[in-house]
Design a protein around this motif. Structure first.
Motif, short mmCIF file in Angstrom:
data_model
loop_
_atom_site.label_atom_id
_atom_site.label_comp_id
_atom_site.label_asym_id
_atom_site.label_seq_id
_atom_site.Cartn_x
_atom_site.Cartn_y
_atom_site.Cartn_z
N VAL A 32 1.02 -1.08 -0.35
CA VAL A 32 -0.29 -0.46 -0.28
C VAL A 32 1.02 1.33 -0.13
N VAL A 33 0.02 2.05 -1.07
CA VAL A 33 1.42 3.44 -1.23
C VAL A 33 0.16 4.48 -1.24
N LYS A 34 0.61 4.83 -0.08
CA LYS A 34 -0.31 6.35 0.96
C LYS A 34 0.03 7.78 -0.02
N PHE A 35 -0.46 8.19 -0.36
CA PHE A 35 -0.52 9.34 -0.97
C PHE A 35 -1.14 10.87 0.03
N GLU A 36 0.04 11.54 0.43
CA GLU A 36 -0.58 12.65 1.19
C GLU A 36 -0.60 13.99 0.78
N THR A 37 -1.15 14.52 1.26
CA THR A 37 -0.99 16.38 0.74
C THR A 37 0.21 16.52 1.71
N PRO A 38 1.04 18.30 0.76
CA PRO A 38 2.76 18.73 1.67
C PRO A 38 1.41 18.95 2.55
N GLY A 39 0.45 19.23 3.25
CA GLY A 39 0.58 19.81 4.38
C GLY A 39 0.56 18.08 5.81
#
Length: 126
Positions: A32-39
């Motif tokens: 699983v690769v989780k993508f988050e926003t810069p904040g």
């Protein structure tokens, strides 16, 4: 050996429902690769809970509002078996992460949209 060994997941979810879903997939062996926003995901302020609901994942920080950010996510999608998101209705279309766009990149992908309040009810924007 786990049930989901060899399965790759692109995870754009946040908070409990989506994060927990992806964690269960990771527990069963999915990559699983989780993508988050810069904040960062706002749920990070509850560090213990955040870590519990996001264990077993790899994390990438990317601004999906930029073309460069989109391309990074699209590259992950191209090699994924499952795409998971739990944005409010309309957000995936604005970001270019809607089903039709993702399907053009990977026609056989399983697209999971996990909405806590549904897509059409009175609380859909919460």
């Amino acid at each position: 050996m786990y049930a989901l060994d060899g399965i790759k997941v692109t995870d754009l979810s946040a908070y409990i429902a989506g994060s927990y879903c992806a964690t269960l997939l990771a527990d069963m062996g999915a990559d699983v690769v989780k993508f988050e926003t810069p904040g960062g995901e706002p749920f990070r302020m509850m560090a213990g809970a955040f870590m519990g609901w996001n264990r077993g994942k790899r994390d990438v920080v990317v601004d999906m509002r930029t073309q460069e950010g989109k391309e990074i996510v699209y590259k992950s999608v191209a090699s994924s078996d499952l795409f998971l998101e739990n944005f409010r209705p309309g957000t995936t279309e604005r970001l270019g992460m809607d089903y039709e766009t993702i399907r053009k990149i990977k026609p056989d992908i399983v697209y999971v949209s996990l909405l806590g309040h549904g897509s059409a009810g009175p609380y859909r924007t919460f």
